[in-house]
Design a protein around this motif. Structure first.
Motif, mmCIF file in Angstrom:
data_model
loop_
_atom_site.group_PDB
_atom_site.id
_atom_site.type_symbol
_atom_site.label_atom_id
_atom_site.label_comp_id
_atom_site.label_asym_id
_atom_site.label_seq_id
_atom_site.Cartn_x
_atom_site.Cartn_y
_atom_site.Cartn_z
ATOM 1 N N VAL A 49 0.855 -1.191 0.000
ATOM 2 C CA VAL A 49 0.000 0.000 0.000
ATOM 3 C C VAL A 49 0.886 1.235 0.000
ATOM 4 O O VAL A 49 2.056 1.195 0.388
ATOM 5 C CB VAL A 49 -0.942 0.017 1.222
ATOM 6 N N HIS A 50 0.309 2.346 -0.441
ATOM 7 C CA HIS A 50 1.054 3.608 -0.479
ATOM 8 C C HIS A 50 0.438 4.574 0.519
ATOM 9 O O HIS A 50 -0.692 5.040 0.336
ATOM 10 C CB HIS A 50 1.032 4.213 -1.877
ATOM 11 N N HIS A 51 1.181 4.848 1.580
ATOM 12 C CA HIS A 51 0.713 5.802 2.583
ATOM 13 C C HIS A 51 1.185 7.200 2.189
ATOM 14 O O HIS A 51 2.350 7.375 1.795
ATOM 15 C CB HIS A 51 1.262 5.432 3.972
ATOM 16 N N PRO A 52 0.336 8.222 2.283
ATOM 17 C CA PRO A 52 0.720 9.558 1.825
ATOM 18 C C PRO A 52 1.851 10.204 2.611
ATOM 19 O O PRO A 52 2.479 11.148 2.134
ATOM 20 C CB PRO A 52 -0.579 10.370 1.970
ATOM 21 N N VAL A 53 2.153 9.702 3.803
ATOM 22 C CA VAL A 53 3.205 10.292 4.641
ATOM 23 C C VAL A 53 4.477 9.453 4.629
ATOM 24 O O VAL A 53 5.576 9.960 4.382
ATOM 25 C CB VAL A 53 2.716 10.488 6.093
ATOM 26 N N VAL A 54 4.369 8.161 4.887
ATOM 27 C CA VAL A 54 5.569 7.323 5.031
ATOM 28 C C VAL A 54 5.911 6.546 3.760
ATOM 29 O O VAL A 54 6.956 5.900 3.698
ATOM 30 C CB VAL A 54 5.425 6.352 6.221
ATOM 31 N N GLY A 55 5.052 6.590 2.753
ATOM 32 C CA GLY A 55 5.371 5.929 1.489
ATOM 33 C C GLY A 55 4.878 4.492 1.423
ATOM 34 O O GLY A 55 3.933 4.102 2.113
ATOM 35 N N ASP A 56 5.543 3.686 0.601
ATOM 36 C CA ASP A 56 5.106 2.315 0.352
ATOM 37 C C ASP A 56 5.369 1.410 1.558
ATOM 38 O O ASP A 56 6.438 1.469 2.172
ATOM 39 C CB ASP A 56 5.811 1.728 -0.871
ATOM 40 N N LEU A 57 4.385 0.570 1.844
ATOM 41 C CA LEU A 57 4.493 -0.389 2.942
ATOM 42 C C LEU A 57 4.103 -1.772 2.420
ATOM 43 O O LEU A 57 3.030 -1.941 1.825
ATOM 44 C CB LEU A 57 3.540 -0.017 4.084
ATOM 45 N N ARG A 58 4.977 -2.726 2.631
ATOM 46 C CA ARG A 58 4.658 -4.115 2.276
ATOM 47 C C ARG A 58 4.222 -4.829 3.556
ATOM 48 O O ARG A 58 5.014 -4.990 4.488
ATOM 49 C CB ARG A 58 5.877 -4.821 1.670
ATOM 50 N N ASP A 99 12.196 -5.888 11.142
ATOM 51 C CA ASP A 99 13.411 -5.150 10.799
ATOM 52 C C ASP A 99 13.508 -4.820 9.306
ATOM 53 O O ASP A 99 14.585 -4.514 8.799
ATOM 54 C CB ASP A 99 14.668 -5.928 11.218
ATOM 55 N N SER A 100 12.400 -4.861 8.611
ATOM 56 C CA SER A 100 12.381 -4.479 7.196
ATOM 57 C C SER A 100 12.186 -2.971 7.076
ATOM 58 O O SER A 100 11.926 -2.264 8.059
ATOM 59 C CB SER A 100 11.249 -5.200 6.467
ATOM 60 N N ASP A 101 12.293 -2.483 5.861
ATOM 61 C CA ASP A 101 12.038 -1.073 5.590
ATOM 62 C C ASP A 101 10.608 -0.705 5.972
ATOM 63 O O ASP A 101 10.351 0.360 6.546
ATOM 64 C CB ASP A 101 12.293 -0.778 4.109
ATOM 65 N N SER A 102 9.674 -1.602 5.677
ATOM 66 C CA SER A 102 8.275 -1.350 6.035
ATOM 67 C C SER A 102 8.083 -1.345 7.543
ATOM 68 O O SER A 102 7.234 -0.604 8.067
ATOM 69 C CB SER A 102 7.372 -2.409 5.392
ATOM 70 N N ASP A 103 8.861 -2.147 8.261
ATOM 71 C CA ASP A 103 8.788 -2.164 9.718
ATOM 72 C C ASP A 103 9.202 -0.801 10.270
ATOM 73 O O ASP A 103 8.542 -0.243 11.160
ATOM 74 C CB ASP A 103 9.702 -3.267 10.254
ATOM 75 N N GLU A 104 10.272 -0.247 9.736
ATOM 76 C CA GLU A 104 10.732 1.079 10.180
ATOM 77 C C GLU A 104 9.682 2.145 9.878
ATOM 78 O O GLU A 104 9.407 3.029 10.698
ATOM 79 C CB GLU A 104 12.053 1.423 9.496
ATOM 80 N N LYS A 105 9.082 2.069 8.690
ATOM 81 C CA LYS A 105 8.071 3.059 8.313
ATOM 82 C C LYS A 105 6.830 2.944 9.193
ATOM 83 O O LYS A 105 6.218 3.963 9.550
ATOM 84 C CB LYS A 105 7.688 2.875 6.844
ATOM 85 N N LEU A 106 6.453 1.721 9.550
ATOM 86 C CA LEU A 106 5.280 1.552 10.403
ATOM 87 C C LEU A 106 5.560 2.082 11.808
ATOM 88 O O LEU A 106 4.666 2.672 12.439
ATOM 89 C CB LEU A 106 4.895 0.068 10.464
ATOM 90 N N ARG A 107 6.792 1.914 12.287
ATOM 91 C CA ARG A 107 7.163 2.483 13.588
ATOM 92 C C ARG A 107 7.097 4.019 13.539
ATOM 93 O O ARG A 107 6.650 4.665 14.490
ATOM 94 C CB ARG A 107 8.564 2.039 13.990
#
Length: 290
Positions: free
Chosen positions: A225-234, A255-263
């Motif tokens: 999905v594409h979040h308008p603030v943090v970008g793409d999240l898998r 510890d993935s890129d999406s994990d960091e963005k969700l945090r």
């Protein structure tokens, strides 16, 4: 919709599925002057090893007792997967039934407590994809996950939801097929009737997909999905039945890129909630949204 109202759901399903199988897929020459997009009735009959007249009676609802062997042959010719085959067998076995007593969908108190403790996006949905409860991180992920929203309506009618999904076409196809699977033989359920009627009037995409009569299970999976603030999240998705409702959770690989963005999204959401509470006048009795 027309196929549910006609009382011949089995025949309608046969017709919809044969229109999706091309002659080439069935191992037949395409030929010329074809007036149907898929297989002709007589072609289905030939491939299934039954007479054209008998197949015609099945499709028109004049014969409601096909044998298991005939059903299996039709499933093979129509190239149905396991979910679709089970659905076909269920339609053939359907019998008139007494009206069901329906209980209101209710979120148990323990599930509200669980939502408050989960550190990943989580929400509760009903059979028609109505959002019944959600935690703050689910709402931060998508405002369409607030209680009172309907996931399928949002997906089809909200431009922001269309931008949110990396593969909107697949998401809509999956959701509509899952709705038909969920409805099953509960076609007189007022909530289903209301939702299908609303979307049939307001969404051409829904009308196209509903006419295909696809059925699908929408349980676990992975989506981007594409979040308008943090970008793409898998994110991975799991659906967990709890009493009469479904708990849905989204979570990334650790510890993935999406994990960091969700945090990051969780931190931003917490900061915004704290700021809202801080700005509220001291005599405001409204509870904090955090």
């Amino acid at each position: 919709m027309k196929d549910e109202q006609s009382g011949n759901r089995f025949g309608s399903y046969l017709r919809a599925r044969r229109e999706l199988v091309t002659p080439a897929q069935a191992g037949l020459p395409a030929g010329g002057n074809r007036r149907v997009p898929g297989l002709r009735r007589e072609e289905v009959a030939l491939l299934a090893g039954i007479s054209p007249d008998y197949y015609l009676r099945l499709e028109r609802g004049r014969d409601k007792n096909p044998s298991p062997q005939v059903l299996e042959s039709l499933a093979r010719v129509l190239q149905l997967d396991d979910v679709e085959r089970t659905y076909l067998l269920g339609l053939a076995a359907a019998r008139p039934r007494a009206p069901r007593r329906r209980r209101p969908e209710h979120v148990p108190a323990r599930v509200h407590q669980l939502l408050a403790h989960l550190q990943i996006p989580a929400f509760v949905e009903g059979r028609a994809f109505d959002v019944l409860a959600s935690n703050p991180l689910a709402v931060a992920l998508s405002p369409r996950l607030r209680p009172g929203e309907n996931r399928l309506r949002s997906l089809l009618l909200d431009p922001e939801e269309r931008a949110f999904h990396q593969d909107w076409a697949k998401a809509t196809a999956d959701f509509v097929a899952a709705l038909r699977t969920t409805i099953g033989d509960d076609t007189d359920n007022p909530r289903f009737v209301e939702l299908v009627g609303e979307l049939a009037l307001s969404s051409e995409r829904f009308r196209t997909l509903w006419a295909r009569q696809d059925v699908r299970s929408l349980d676990g999976g992975t989506t981007t999905v594409h979040h308008p603030v943090v970008g793409d999240l898998r994110l991975h998705r799991d659906k967990l039945p709890v009493d009469d409702v479904i708990l849905v959770v989204y979570y990334p690989d650790k510890d993935s890129d999406s994990d960091e963005k969700l945090r990051l999204l969780a931190a931003l959401s917490s900061t915004e909630s704290a700021g809202t509470a801080h700005d509220r006048p001291a005599d405001d009795p409204s509870p904090s949204t955090s």
